[in-house]
Design a protein around this motif. Sequence first.
Motif, PDB file in Angstrom:
ATOM      1  N   UNK A   1       0.786  -1.230   0.000  1.00 37.16           N
ATOM      2  CA  UNK A   1       0.000   0.000   0.000  1.00 37.16           C
ATOM      3  C   UNK A   1       0.816   1.277   0.000  1.00 37.16           C
ATOM      4  N   UNK A   2       2.139   1.184   0.123  1.00 39.71           N
ATOM      5  CA  UNK A   2       2.964   2.394   0.095  1.00 39.71           C
ATOM      6  C   UNK A   2       3.176   2.836  -1.352  1.00 39.71           C
ATOM      7  N   UNK A   3       2.975   4.141  -1.595  1.00 33.55           N
ATOM      8  CA  UNK A   3       3.067   4.664  -2.956  1.00 33.55           C
ATOM      9  C   UNK A   3       3.342   6.164  -2.901  1.00 33.55           C
ATOM     10  N   UNK A   4       3.314   6.801  -4.062  1.00 33.55           N
ATOM     11  CA  UNK A   4       3.544   8.252  -4.129  1.00 33.55           C
ATOM     12  C   UNK A   4       2.532   9.030  -3.294  1.00 33.55           C
ATOM     13  N   UNK A   5       1.355   8.479  -3.137  1.00 30.48           N
ATOM     14  CA  UNK A   5       0.329   9.177  -2.377  1.00 30.48           C
ATOM     15  C   UNK A   5       0.431   8.979  -0.873  1.00 30.48           C
ATOM     16  N   UNK A   6       1.390   8.165  -0.428  1.00 29.35           N
ATOM     17  CA  UNK A   6       1.513   7.859   1.001  1.00 29.35           C
ATOM     18  C   UNK A   6       2.171   8.996   1.758  1.00 29.35           C
ATOM     19  N   UNK A   7       1.756   9.145   2.996  1.00 31.15           N
ATOM     20  CA  UNK A   7       2.260  10.221   3.852  1.00 31.15           C
ATOM     21  C   UNK A   7       2.996   9.622   5.042  1.00 31.15           C
ATOM     22  N   UNK A   8       4.209  10.105   5.270  1.00 32.54           N
ATOM     23  CA  UNK A   8       5.043   9.615   6.365  1.00 32.54           C
ATOM     24  C   UNK A   8       5.340  10.772   7.315  1.00 32.54           C
ATOM     25  N   UNK A   9       5.187  10.519   8.614  1.00 29.81           N
ATOM     26  CA  UNK A   9       5.655  11.438   9.655  1.00 29.81           C
ATOM     27  C   UNK A   9       6.833  10.759  10.350  1.00 29.81           C
ATOM     28  N   UNK A  10       7.951  11.475  10.439  1.00 28.81           N
ATOM     29  CA  UNK A  10       9.160  10.922  11.040  1.00 28.81           C
ATOM     30  C   UNK A  10       9.616  11.846  12.170  1.00 28.81           C
ATOM     31  N   UNK A  11       9.381  11.401  13.416  1.00 29.53           N
ATOM     32  CA  UNK A  11       9.718  12.217  14.587  1.00 29.53           C
ATOM     33  C   UNK A  11      11.047  11.776  15.188  1.00 29.53           C
ATOM     34  N   UNK A  12      11.972  12.733  15.316  1.00 31.30           N
ATOM     35  CA  UNK A  12      13.289  12.454  15.854  1.00 31.30           C
ATOM     36  C   UNK A  12      14.221  11.968  14.766  1.00 31.30           C
ATOM     37  N   UNK A  13      14.781  12.899  13.986  1.00 34.06           N
ATOM     38  CA  UNK A  13      15.610  12.488  12.847  1.00 34.06           C
ATOM     39  C   UNK A  13      17.108  12.570  13.153  1.00 34.06           C
ATOM     40  N   UNK A  14      17.492  13.340  14.163  1.00 32.82           N
ATOM     41  CA  UNK A  14      18.900  13.431  14.515  1.00 32.82           C
ATOM     42  C   UNK A  14      19.750  13.856  13.344  1.00 32.82           C
ATOM     43  N   UNK A  15      20.799  13.074  13.031  1.00 36.17           N
ATOM     44  CA  UNK A  15      21.668  13.370  11.886  1.00 36.17           C
ATOM     45  C   UNK A  15      21.750  12.171  10.936  1.00 36.17           C
ATOM     46  N   UNK A  16      20.689  11.360  10.913  1.00 32.59           N
ATOM     47  CA  UNK A  16      20.644  10.224   9.999  1.00 32.59           C
ATOM     48  C   UNK A  16      19.231  10.072   9.456  1.00 32.59           C
ATOM     49  N   UNK A  17      19.052  10.440   8.205  1.00 34.40           N
ATOM     50  CA  UNK A  17      17.727  10.365   7.577  1.00 34.40           C
ATOM     51  C   UNK A  17      17.719   9.311   6.470  1.00 34.40           C
ATOM     52  N   UNK A  18      18.592   8.304   6.606  1.00 34.76           N
ATOM     53  CA  UNK A  18      18.684   7.254   5.578  1.00 34.76           C
ATOM     54  C   UNK A  18      17.367   6.513   5.413  1.00 34.76           C
ATOM     55  N   UNK A  19      16.648   6.268   6.506  1.00 32.70           N
ATOM     56  CA  UNK A  19      15.356   5.592   6.432  1.00 32.70           C
ATOM     57  C   UNK A  19      14.361   6.432   5.630  1.00 32.70           C
ATOM     58  N   UNK A  20      14.302   7.709   5.943  1.00 31.55           N
ATOM     59  CA  UNK A  20      13.354   8.612   5.277  1.00 31.55           C
ATOM     60  C   UNK A  20      13.660   8.724   3.781  1.00 31.55           C
ATOM     61  N   UNK A  21      14.937   8.876   3.451  1.00 35.14           N
ATOM     62  CA  UNK A  21      15.324   9.009   2.041  1.00 35.14           C
ATOM     63  C   UNK A  21      15.080   7.721   1.269  1.00 35.14           C
ATOM     64  N   UNK A  22      15.237   6.584   1.942  1.00 30.20           N
ATOM     65  CA  UNK A  22      14.986   5.297   1.283  1.00 30.20           C
ATOM     66  C   UNK A  22      13.494   5.122   0.998  1.00 30.20           C
ATOM     67  N   UNK A  23      12.635   5.569   1.904  1.00 29.48           N
ATOM     68  CA  UNK A  23      11.182   5.528   1.655  1.00 29.48           C
ATOM     69  C   UNK A  23      10.833   6.385   0.435  1.00 29.48           C
ATOM     70  N   UNK A  24      11.430   7.562   0.361  1.00 29.56           N
ATOM     71  CA  UNK A  24      11.175   8.463  -0.776  1.00 29.56           C
ATOM     72  C   UNK A  24      11.658   7.821  -2.073  1.00 29.56           C
TER      73      UNK A  24
END
Length: 200
Positions: free
Chosen positions: A16-39
């Motif tokens: 179900x994850x797609x371009x229309x999906x919305x992610x909230x990521x709380x507490x990113x520190x100095x590593x956003x590898x997870x967020x960038x990989x989702x994108x």
Amino acid sequence: MSLGNDNANWCVCPNGLSEGSLVYSFGVGTDISFDLELIRRFGTTVHAFDPTPRSIAWVQSQELPESFVFHDYGVGSHDGSVLFHPPENSNFVSYSVFTRGTVTASAVEAPVNRLDTIMKKLGHSKIDVLKMDIEGAEYEVLSDLLVSGVRVRQLLVEFHHRWKEVGLDRTRSAIQDLNRAGFRIFHVSAAGEEYSFLKI
């Protein structure tokens, strides 16, 4: 599916994850590898939140895709501000609502909002993936999330029961409350601290 670097790795359900999906990521520190990989993999939009000074400065120094939207405030169980205490090790980036050990650096007061308030502010009615690594504040925020009834499909949480200021009972209680609300565990990290839930 596990995404992100070793120290910032999270397990998501890709269904179900797609371009229309919305992610909230709380507490990113100095590593956003997870967020960038989702994108990169799904084309999702990630709204990332961190009110701590070192994280804000680090994010501002990066070249980031438009799908990564950063907000310099945090999530809390109330609308207002919170005193964040610096880490014991000055080389670390994560501030916490708890005072831990002997710290010489000063605490920082920073803005927070309830999840419900943030969603209204940003014009969102549901969240497809909600990730929380918020250094001990997750217990109060999860309680508020359940009371407010906001719509979250996947919930990824790092629990901090290893801290003596928290303890295992708080995590057990939080998980029981989430289960009662229809959240089911589909992954637990090898460390036993990062949990992934799917809303049934």
